[in-house]
Design an enzyme around this catalytic site. Structure first.
Site, PDB file in Angstrom:
ATOM      1  N   GLU A 174       0.863  -1.264  -0.052  1.00  0.00           N
ATOM      2  CA  GLU A 174      -0.092  -0.155  -0.047  1.00  0.00           C
ATOM      3  C   GLU A 174       1.014   1.475  -0.111  1.00  0.00           C
ATOM      4  O   GLU A 174       0.472   2.124  -0.766  1.00  0.00           O
ATOM      5  CB  GLU A 174      -0.965   0.147   1.192  1.00  0.00           C
ATOM      6  CG  GLU A 174      -1.914  -0.948   1.021  1.00  0.00           C
ATOM      7  CD  GLU A 174      -3.018  -0.657  -0.007  1.00  0.00           C
ATOM      8  OE1 GLU A 174      -2.983   0.229  -0.856  1.00  0.00           O
ATOM      9  OE2 GLU A 174      -3.733  -1.726  -0.542  1.00  0.00           O
ATOM     10  N   TYR A 180      -6.532   6.535   3.841  1.00  0.00           N
ATOM     11  CA  TYR A 180      -6.722   5.479   2.774  1.00  0.00           C
ATOM     12  C   TYR A 180      -5.898   4.153   3.086  1.00  0.00           C
ATOM     13  O   TYR A 180      -6.599   3.296   3.236  1.00  0.00           O
ATOM     14  CB  TYR A 180      -6.220   6.177   1.322  1.00  0.00           C
ATOM     15  CG  TYR A 180      -6.077   4.774   0.377  1.00  0.00           C
ATOM     16  CD1 TYR A 180      -7.101   4.085  -0.041  1.00  0.00           C
ATOM     17  CD2 TYR A 180      -4.743   4.335   0.323  1.00  0.00           C
ATOM     18  CE1 TYR A 180      -6.812   2.959  -0.631  1.00  0.00           C
ATOM     19  CE2 TYR A 180      -4.606   3.237  -0.314  1.00  0.00           C
ATOM     20  CZ  TYR A 180      -5.707   2.346  -0.787  1.00  0.00           C
ATOM     21  OH  TYR A 180      -5.431   1.048  -1.627  1.00  0.00           O
ATOM     22  N   ASP A 190      -9.554   5.091  -2.740  1.00  0.00           N
ATOM     23  CA  ASP A 190      -8.335   5.796  -3.658  1.00  0.00           C
ATOM     24  C   ASP A 190      -8.964   6.658  -4.806  1.00  0.00           C
ATOM     25  O   ASP A 190      -9.916   6.775  -4.991  1.00  0.00           O
ATOM     26  CB  ASP A 190      -7.256   4.853  -3.645  1.00  0.00           C
ATOM     27  CG  ASP A 190      -7.835   3.983  -4.973  1.00  0.00           C
ATOM     28  OD1 ASP A 190      -9.222   3.867  -5.080  1.00  0.00           O
ATOM     29  OD2 ASP A 190      -7.039   3.224  -5.604  1.00  0.00           O
TER      30      ASP A 190
END
Length: 364
Positions: free
Chosen positions: A36, A119, A137
């Site tokens: 991520e 996020y 996102d």
DNA sequence: CAAACGTGGCG
DNA sequence: TCGCCAAGTTT
């Protein structure tokens, strides 16, 4: 309608999920974290080889926490946004030292960690721990703005809140990690920024933008400001078989990376005058500027740069000292590859190796 | 909260 | 050459 969205999405995902190295039946939170962070503002194709090398060298929280920052940055080199690497390193150390190496599962706890914003916290919480949280996102903003025909600019905080709420309303009772990833995959492979493949979309019958033929006009973006251009110089200062490099301050552009020292050309200065001034300001020594080594063009996010690199020699009885740099070091040309650098300086370093040793070894 | 923060790919 | 984009966060 909200239930339909997640049902069709999850059905589609069974056959169309991308096969990515960090996706596992039971995801390792550390692997999710690393992927991520690497994926922030960065394409999947770019990330994959970095991810593989990273996981090979830093397979878990402990190895990352124990590694020197310099090596961490070296593994990150080329990915950009280097504060991500520093923050990831710090997060690993915090998790090892203060959490016994065990990830917190709550959104709010995850978000306290450096480099983890709303996020990424939501992505980890949903993918690794099955928490009922929508991770929104850029892909998902595009998909949902089309699905619900949102015509306000997606950059606005209000619009983002609205989309976040819609994503949360569509959330299924379980498989929330799959739901989030399905929405992202849909955005990345079908609901493309330009010319979306609506004929392949599992949500086409629900899509308001499609129904009104507005899919190519949504999401709405606000115009961006033009970016300035700067001219800079850099010095390749050699002394016998050593060359002088400087480490940039930890914060700011290319923070913590090494470079050939120099700086911006000011009002009406010649390149040579600029370089002499910059080296005196940065390193406290007078230099003689020699031959032009190369000219390099590069575009950063918010400005463009033309860099003129010159060979140079110190004409001073004092040794150079790090006035503006974090640290300076005389290093052998082959050892330049051990120092993390940005794009331009890496190019210069490689050309230096080639000119010294020919196109044989040490390259790359 | 607008601006800072990298790089590579594409039309 | 050039603008735009790509799984955001921090200040």
């Amino acid at each position: 309608m909200f239930t339909q969205v997640s049902q069709r999405l999850l059905e589609w995902y069974k056959d169309h999920a991308r096969n990515l190295p960090w996706r596992k039946e039971n995801p390792d939170p550390y692997a999710v974290l690393v992927s991520e962070i690497m994926l922030q503002q960065t394409r999947v194709e770019t990330v994959i080889p970095y991810y593989e090398r990273w996981m090979n060298r830093f397979p878990n929280l402990e190895t990352l926490a124990q590694a020197p920052l310099e090596e961490v940055l070296r593994y990150w080199e080329g990915l950009g946004y280097y504060s991500r690497a520093r923050n990831l390193h710090r997060t690993a150390q915090i998790l090892v030292q203060s959490y016994q190496g065990i990830f917190p599962q709550e959104l709010s706890d995850l978000q306290k960690l450096p480099g983890i914003g709303i996020y990424t916290a939501a992505a980890i919480a949903s993918i690794a721990f099955g928490q009922k949280i929508a991770a929104v996102d850029g892909n998902i903003r595009r998909v949902l703005s089309r699905l619900f025909q949102i015509t306000e600019p997606v950059s606005l905080p209000e619009t983002r809140d609205k989309i976040q709420n819609l994503a949360q309303q569509c959330l299924p009772p379980d498989k929330t990690g799959d739901y989030n990833q399905a929405l992202m995959d849909l955005g990345a492979t079908v609901c493309l920024p330009r010319f979306p493949k609506c004929d392949l979309c599992p949500l086409v019958q629900l899509c308001l933008a499609y129904q009104n033929r507005k899919q190519n006009e949504i999401p709405v973006k606000t115009g961006k400001k033009s970016i300035p251009s700067v001219v800079v110089t850099a010095a390749i200062i050699e002394d016998r078989d050593r060359v002088l490099i400087a480490q940039r301050p930890e914060n700011g552009l290319l923070g913590g990376l090494w470079e050939f020292p120099g700086g911006k050309v000011e009002n009406g200065e010649t390149l040579s005058e600029c370089l002499k001034r910059e080296i005196f300001e940065e390193l406290g020594v007078l230099i003689e500027v020699g031959q032009l080594f190369g000219v390099y063009h590069h575009a950063y996010t918010h400005f463009k740069v033309v860099l003129h690199a010159f060979e140079a020699q110190i004409q001073d009885s004092q040794p150079p000292r790090p006035i503006q740099a974090e640290e300076i070091r005389w290093v052998s040309i082959p050892s330049l590859q051990e120092y993390p650098m940005g794009k331009i300086d890496r190019l210069i370093a490689r050309e230096l190796v080639e000119r010294k040793y020919g196109n044989r070894k040490f390259v790359g």
